[in-house]
Motif scaffolding. Structure first.
Motif, PDB file in Angstrom:
ATOM      1  N   UNK A   4      41.875 -56.715 -37.263  1.00  0.00           N
ATOM      2  CA  UNK A   4      41.033 -56.071 -36.255  1.00  0.00           C
ATOM      3  C   UNK A   4      39.578 -56.020 -36.716  1.00  0.00           C
ATOM      4  N   UNK A   5      39.380 -55.628 -37.983  1.00  0.00           N
ATOM      5  CA  UNK A   5      38.004 -55.546 -38.516  1.00  0.00           C
ATOM      6  C   UNK A   5      37.397 -56.933 -38.611  1.00  0.00           C
ATOM      7  N   UNK A  62      53.010 -67.080 -25.705  1.00  0.00           N
ATOM      8  CA  UNK A  62      51.656 -67.122 -26.249  1.00  0.00           C
ATOM      9  C   UNK A  62      50.717 -66.134 -25.549  1.00  0.00           C
ATOM     10  N   UNK A  63      50.670 -66.195 -24.220  1.00  0.00           N
ATOM     11  CA  UNK A  63      49.644 -65.405 -23.535  1.00  0.00           C
ATOM     12  C   UNK A  63      50.046 -63.947 -23.303  1.00  0.00           C
ATOM     13  N   UNK A  64      51.254 -63.575 -23.790  1.00  0.00           N
ATOM     14  CA  UNK A  64      51.612 -62.143 -23.803  1.00  0.00           C
ATOM     15  C   UNK A  64      51.831 -61.665 -25.236  1.00  0.00           C
ATOM     16  N   UNK A  69      46.810 -59.633 -26.917  1.00  0.00           N
ATOM     17  CA  UNK A  69      46.469 -58.667 -25.862  1.00  0.00           C
ATOM     18  C   UNK A  69      45.725 -57.463 -26.451  1.00  0.00           C
ATOM     19  N   UNK A  70      46.082 -57.093 -27.687  1.00  0.00           N
ATOM     20  CA  UNK A  70      45.338 -56.000 -28.354  1.00  0.00           C
ATOM     21  C   UNK A  70      43.886 -56.421 -28.585  1.00  0.00           C
ATOM     22  N   UNK A  71      43.706 -57.678 -28.969  1.00  0.00           N
ATOM     23  CA  UNK A  71      42.341 -58.186 -29.179  1.00  0.00           C
ATOM     24  C   UNK A  71      41.559 -58.163 -27.862  1.00  0.00           C
ATOM     25  N   UNK A  74      40.258 -54.742 -27.190  1.00  0.00           N
ATOM     26  CA  UNK A  74      39.093 -54.389 -28.018  1.00  0.00           C
ATOM     27  C   UNK A  74      37.841 -55.137 -27.588  1.00  0.00           C
ATOM     28  N   UNK A  75      37.973 -56.443 -27.343  1.00  0.00           N
ATOM     29  CA  UNK A  75      36.777 -57.261 -27.078  1.00  0.00           C
ATOM     30  C   UNK A  75      36.329 -57.135 -25.622  1.00  0.00           C
ATOM     31  N   UNK A  76      37.273 -57.157 -24.696  1.00  0.00           N
ATOM     32  CA  UNK A  76      36.898 -57.097 -23.268  1.00  0.00           C
ATOM     33  C   UNK A  76      36.718 -55.638 -22.847  1.00  0.00           C
ATOM     34  N   UNK A  77      37.635 -54.789 -23.311  1.00  0.00           N
ATOM     35  CA  UNK A  77      37.437 -53.346 -23.140  1.00  0.00           C
ATOM     36  C   UNK A  77      37.617 -52.832 -21.721  1.00  0.00           C
ATOM     37  N   UNK A  78      38.104 -53.671 -20.859  1.00  0.00           N
ATOM     38  CA  UNK A  78      38.425 -53.238 -19.502  1.00  0.00           C
ATOM     39  C   UNK A  78      39.513 -54.188 -18.970  1.00  0.00           C
TER      40      UNK A  78
END
Ligand SMILES: O=C(O)CCC(=O)C(=O)O
Length: 226
Positions: A4-5, A62-64, A69-71, A74-78
């Motif tokens: 994550x970091x 792959x896409x689930x 999805x956690x990333x 964090x990155x999209x945030x919505x």
């Protein structure tokens, strides 16, 4: 540094992916071989095949994949959705790609979370993706300050990994594939997530095949916005 970091600070991270590399390679070969010409794009360095949502159950995980999805969270945030999922075979002898960002910051598709599943090992000699770590934290795109986007960048780092690895990256991090100086193709599955109100690269609702729909659970349907 934890994954994550690493994604937050460097703009990319390589983690183990969801699929056994031998099964992935076999499924990739079969799916690419059975694609029809309207879904194949032969570019100067790579051959791309569109829509790996509808090319077999082997690609469903792959896409689930939870870390992906956690990333996104964090990155999209919505709320977000899958925008694209395609195969990219980088041919031997291909030069480096220009450093670029995937979408401008004023786009409805920003922030974008990109991912690359390594069907083959990514190595320094076969075109491993390069990044300028931390570049996603600064405004501006490579073309604003670099005259030769294909040249090595002093701060660049390679995203290498064994077959089956998953590269997750912030689409604002400066990146691009390096030269494939090996004698073999470098195969990968590549995709992106964007905010839910953005314009997806592939209209998965329009392309959805009945046999795909029949096996997709609620999470997949949510991620595909169908
Ligand atoms: O294939 C790669 O390593 C990077 C691909 C990429 O950045 C792109 O197509 O925009």
């Amino acid at each position: 540094m934890d994954a994550t970091s690493e994604l937050h600070e460097r703009g990319f991270v390589v983690i183990p992916g969801p699929t056994r590399p031998d099964l992935l390679a076999n499924a990739y070969t079969a799916a690419v071989a059975s694609a029809t010409s309207d879904d194949i794009r032969i570019g100067s360095t790579s051959t791309k095949v569109n829509d790996f949502v509808n090319r077999g159950a082997e690609f469903d995980s792959l896409y689930v994949f939870a870390p992906l999805l956690e990333a996104c969270c964090r990155v999209i945030g919505r709320p977000f959705k899958l925008s694209s999922l395609h195969a990219r075979t980088l041919r031997p002898g291909s030069p480096a790609q220009e450093l670029h960002v995937d979408v401008p910051r004023d786009s409805a598709d920003w922030p974008l979370l990109g991912f690359i599943l390594m069907v083959d090992e990514f190595r320094p000699d076969n075109g491993a993706t390069r990044f300028v770590p931390g570049s996603h934290l600064r405004p501006g795109k490579p073309a604003d300050s670099i005259s030769d986007g294909r040249a090595d960048h002093p701060g660049q780092a390679l995203a290498c990994g064994p077959a089956g690895s998953l590269l997750i990256f912030n689409g604002s991090a400066w990146h691009g594939h390096t030269a494939n100086t090996s004698s073999c193709v470098r195969r990968s599955l590549q995709g992106a997530f964007i905010p839910r109100d953005g314009l997806a690269g592939t209209d998965f609702a329009d392309r959805m095949q009945p046999e795909t729909l029949a096996r997709l659970g609620p999470l997949a349907r949510q991620v595909l916005a169908i």
